[in-house]
Design an enzyme around this catalytic site. Sequence first.
Site, mmCIF file in Angstrom:
data_model
loop_
_atom_site.group_PDB
_atom_site.id
_atom_site.type_symbol
_atom_site.label_atom_id
_atom_site.label_comp_id
_atom_site.label_asym_id
_atom_site.label_seq_id
_atom_site.Cartn_x
_atom_site.Cartn_y
_atom_site.Cartn_z
ATOM 1 N N HIS A 29 1.144 -1.096 0.272
ATOM 2 C CA HIS A 29 -0.199 -0.126 -0.367
ATOM 3 C C HIS A 29 0.800 0.868 0.449
ATOM 4 O O HIS A 29 1.168 2.235 1.076
ATOM 5 C CB HIS A 29 -0.929 -0.101 1.019
ATOM 6 C CG HIS A 29 -2.101 -0.691 1.263
ATOM 7 N ND1 HIS A 29 -2.854 -1.168 -0.003
ATOM 8 C CD2 HIS A 29 -2.430 -2.025 2.412
ATOM 9 C CE1 HIS A 29 -3.241 -2.400 0.392
ATOM 10 N NE2 HIS A 29 -3.344 -2.714 1.391
ATOM 11 N N CYS A 91 5.483 -11.645 1.578
ATOM 12 C CA CYS A 91 6.199 -11.414 2.974
ATOM 13 C C CYS A 91 6.751 -12.549 3.843
ATOM 14 O O CYS A 91 5.566 -13.780 4.317
ATOM 15 C CB CYS A 91 5.598 -9.884 3.786
ATOM 16 S SG CYS A 91 6.034 -10.258 4.985
ATOM 17 N N GLU A 121 -4.771 -9.641 1.994
ATOM 18 C CA GLU A 121 -3.966 -9.939 2.980
ATOM 19 C C GLU A 121 -4.802 -11.043 3.398
ATOM 20 O O GLU A 121 -4.408 -12.312 3.562
ATOM 21 C CB GLU A 121 -3.013 -9.528 3.644
ATOM 22 C CG GLU A 121 -2.276 -10.391 4.838
ATOM 23 C CD GLU A 121 -1.624 -9.975 5.684
ATOM 24 O OE1 GLU A 121 -1.622 -10.709 6.764
ATOM 25 O OE2 GLU A 121 -0.979 -8.761 5.144
ATOM 26 N N THR A 200 -1.543 -9.408 9.143
ATOM 27 C CA THR A 200 0.257 -8.864 9.960
ATOM 28 C C THR A 200 -0.261 -7.029 9.916
ATOM 29 O O THR A 200 1.110 -6.506 10.870
ATOM 30 C CB THR A 200 1.655 -9.082 9.079
ATOM 31 O OG1 THR A 200 1.078 -8.281 7.504
ATOM 32 C CG2 THR A 200 1.321 -10.607 8.898
#
Length: 258
Positions: A29, A91, A121, A200
């Site tokens: 983002h 990630c 996510e 996360t």
Amino acid sequence: MLLGSIELALSAAERFKGKNLHITNELIHNPTVNQNLKDKNVNFIAKDDDNNKDFSQIAEGDIVMLPAFGATLDEMKELDEKGVRVVDTTCPWVAKVWTTVHTHQVRGLTSIIHGKYAHEETIATKSMCETYICVKNEKEAQLVVDFMLLQKDLEAEGTPEAEAQLDKAAAELMKTFHIAASSHFDPKTHLKRVGLANQTTMYKKETRAIGQMLQKTMMKVHGPDKINDHYFEFDTICSATQVRQDAVDALCDTHDKV
């Protein structure tokens, strides 16, 4: 860890320059980072009004990057069937969450995900779960906890009236979570054994608070000696996110003291 995703994506854009290169979502983002990729002719997969991705523009032999937030199991399967080359920039902290929810499923637990159910996510994380419910904050977690405690009391009564009251409470709960839970989710069945995971990028303090709420509730409902059979938690907050959160807290504290 996001720096690693950025470096990998930019390296792929250079390495595969001149080839059809796609990415299934925003890398992160950050408008500047995403624009940088667009300037390098990386095609961002289009979405329809229902947020479904149009993979028809991807052809065999194309290069497809998975963003830092990851991709769903269905998306990865479709890309595999198309015969594309995948560059996975997911990630490691996101992958850690996936490992956690997999542990939940192996243990027969419902995954309670602290996150925004429509965030890419969390969408990817949900695809790794058989049974889940998403809570975006402590307020929503409290609704879940309240139901657990009510269920304990009503099941102890064991009367038809109590059973009817429990059914009504379950229906009310699902009015809030009907789009934030697995399609077969039943509060009366699936909140007896749970595990906590998170998006996360959520606030670590809030995730910890939700974890404490769930742990205390499970001890009340099932007894302290049975807590390990009914609740599982593993810290999956991204360390980089935590550093930024701590910095903001410190900045606010400094401002308050001025």
